[in-house]
Design an enzyme around this catalytic site. Structure first.
Site, PDB file in Angstrom:
ATOM      1  CG  LEU A  64      10.050  -2.478   6.891  1.00 34.12           C
ATOM      2  CD1 LEU A  64      10.674  -1.347   7.696  1.00 34.12           C
ATOM      3  CD2 LEU A  64      10.949  -3.709   6.919  1.00 34.12           C
ATOM      4  CG  ASN A  95       1.830  -2.132   0.386  1.00 32.50           C
ATOM      5  OD1 ASN A  95       2.862  -1.880   1.005  1.00 32.50           O
ATOM      6  ND2 ASN A  95       1.721  -3.164  -0.437  1.00 32.50           N
ATOM      7  CG  HIS A 182       2.648  -1.537  -8.905  1.00 35.63           C
ATOM      8  ND1 HIS A 182       3.104  -2.598  -8.154  1.00 35.63           N
ATOM      9  CD2 HIS A 182       1.766  -2.060  -9.798  1.00 35.63           C
ATOM     10  CE1 HIS A 182       2.509  -3.708  -8.577  1.00 35.63           C
ATOM     11  NE2 HIS A 182       1.690  -3.408  -9.569  1.00 35.63           N
ATOM     12  CG  ASP A 317       8.579  -5.952  -4.355  1.00 37.95           C
ATOM     13  OD1 ASP A 317       7.997  -5.510  -3.339  1.00 37.95           O
ATOM     14  OD2 ASP A 317       7.976  -6.338  -5.368  1.00 37.95           O
TER      15      ASP A 317
END
Length: 443
Positions: A64, A95, A182, A317
């Site tokens: 976002l 992130n 990840h 994603d």
């Protein structure tokens, strides 16, 4: 007490004849014959006209961009895109700038999500300080904050140190949480620009080997089983990773330490189900993503693994980027694609139209399993009296053409530009309140 909501002529899970459904105070109170007898004084009416009703979708993997890059997305615009895509809950990745590695930032994201009120915005906490992979972040304070964080991830960066990863698994186990990894061995992807294969060789792009993902997934499955923790693998992209997950999930209980307590789950993105590295032939950076688009064989294997339950769920994603970060040479472009408003249609094209999933299966991979993985008790619930009214209404026969400029996101970096896709989200109901209807957000 709020006015009731009457949804007329809906087909739960696409099964049987259309029925009416009554919602009051955020809860489904009557379906079918019971709906006719319900007190509907002052009810708002949605004419569903044979639309398929499913539990509202849950996205475990959304970017976002707020705080820090509100020029590319905000919690408000991302929530609008989510509602229009049929989502009632999204998990905002850590992130951001500043990184969501402390209680202050995750509470900001949580509060903004509640203020916007279109979907349930749940912040994901970083595993390590600054996403650097060196020192564990404030996992406990984030878990005890108002945001109640239970999903932790350094997405965009791999927790590559095995000792740090082990400690993260142990801490999140104590907190009742899950580490979403990840999976990318960074020493194997230095300078990598595309899936290592024929296409990358022909285009002169440095290859990104599948084993960079698969080796980390194998390591982390073993670590999770050793400490009896919960591991979630982000954006699975290779056939080999699906094989590793199948092996790990089928290991007999008791083989390694407290393995019976370990829970391993995984997600796949819509774009890895549909698109392949052949899209790179024009060097269009809209097709640059991390992990990269893989081969046709990988995509086929991922679709099978999702249908089998080896891969648990679909996650978008969703990664909006400013035009200057995509409209440039391939090597300088940022990786990532929009996904919230196209996810259902891509799943229908790759999984439903191919016979791999029915509508019950779509509910499983886009709502029920992600809600279970994240521990959301009010989402992914059956469509039944007494259950929370978080719903999506879908026109299964619709066809629509994707136009990035018409999507709700501030960015336009969709790889499906100009593509005709099947099925369309007509309405979304969040806590009993319509948040999207016929292509428009309802605040």
């Amino acid at each position: 007490m709020t006015s009731p909501l009457l949804i007329k002529g809906v087909r739960p899970y696409g099964e049987g004849a259309p029925v009416d459904l009554v919602v009051r105070d955020g809860v489904i109170v009557a379906i079918g014959a019971e709906a006719s007898a319900a007190d509907l004084a002052g009810a708002e009416v949605l004419d569903a006209g044979g639309l398929v009703a499913l539990p509202g979708f849950v996205d475990l993997h959304t970017h976002l961009r707020e705080p820090g890059r509100e020029d590319t997305e905000t919690i408000a615009t991302g929530s609008a895109a989510a509602a229009l895509g049929g989502y009632t809950a999204v998990f905002a990745m850590a992130n951001t700038d500043p990184v969501a590695d402390n209680a202050v930032v995750v509470e900001h994201v949580w509060r903004r999500g509640r203020e916007v009120g279109l979907v349930d915005v749940r912040p994901v906490g970083a595993v390590t300080v600054g996403l650097k992979g060196e020192k564990l972040a404030e996992l406990g304070t984030m878990a005890r904050s108002l945001a109640g964080v239970r999903v932790f991830s350094d997405d965009g960066h791999c927790v590559f140190d095995p000792l740090v990863m082990r400690r993260a698994l142990e801490y999140t186990k104590a907190l009742g949480g899950v580490v979403a990894q990840h999976a990318e061995e960074p020493r194997l992807t230095v300078g990598a620009q595309a899936h290592e294969g024929e296409v990358a060789a022909r285009l002169g792009l440095t290859g990104w080997p599948a084993v960079a993902e698969e080796s980390i997934v194998a390591r982390d499955c073993l670590l999770a089983q050793h400490v009896g923790a919960r591991l979630h693998v982000c954006h699975v992209s290779t056939a080999g990773t699906a094989d590793v997950l199948r092996w790990a999930k089928n290991r007999p209980a008791g083989v390694a330490g407290r393995m019976a307590e370990a829970v391993i789950s995984a997600e796949v993105t819509p774009h890895h189900l549909l698109l392949t590295d052949e899209r790179l032939n024009g060097y269009d950076p809209v097709n640059k993503v991390n992990p990269p688009l893989r081969s046709g064989g990988d995509a086929e294997a991922l679709r099978r693994a999702l249908a089998e339950g080896v891969i648990d769920c679909v996650a978008t994603d969703h990664a909006p980027h400013a035009a200057q970060d995509k409209d440039c040479e391939w090597s300088a472009a940022r990786p990532g694609m929009l996904g919230l408003q196209t996810a259902l249609s891509v799943v229908v094209r790759t999984m439903v139209e191919t016979g791999l999933l029915d509508w019950r299966g779509v509910a499983r991979v886009m709502s029920e399993r992600p809600a279970e993985i994240a521990g959301l008790p009010d989402h992914g619930r059956p469509i039944a009296a007494g259950e929370p009214a978080n719903l999506v209404l879908v026109d299964p026969d619709a066809r629509w053409t994707v136009r990035g400029a018409e999507l709700a996101s501030l960015a336009t970096n969709t790889p499906y530009e100009g593509m005709e896709l099947p099925a369309r989200v007509v309405g979304t109901v969040f806590h009993g309140r319509p948040t999207a209807w016929d292509g428009k957000v309802r605040h």
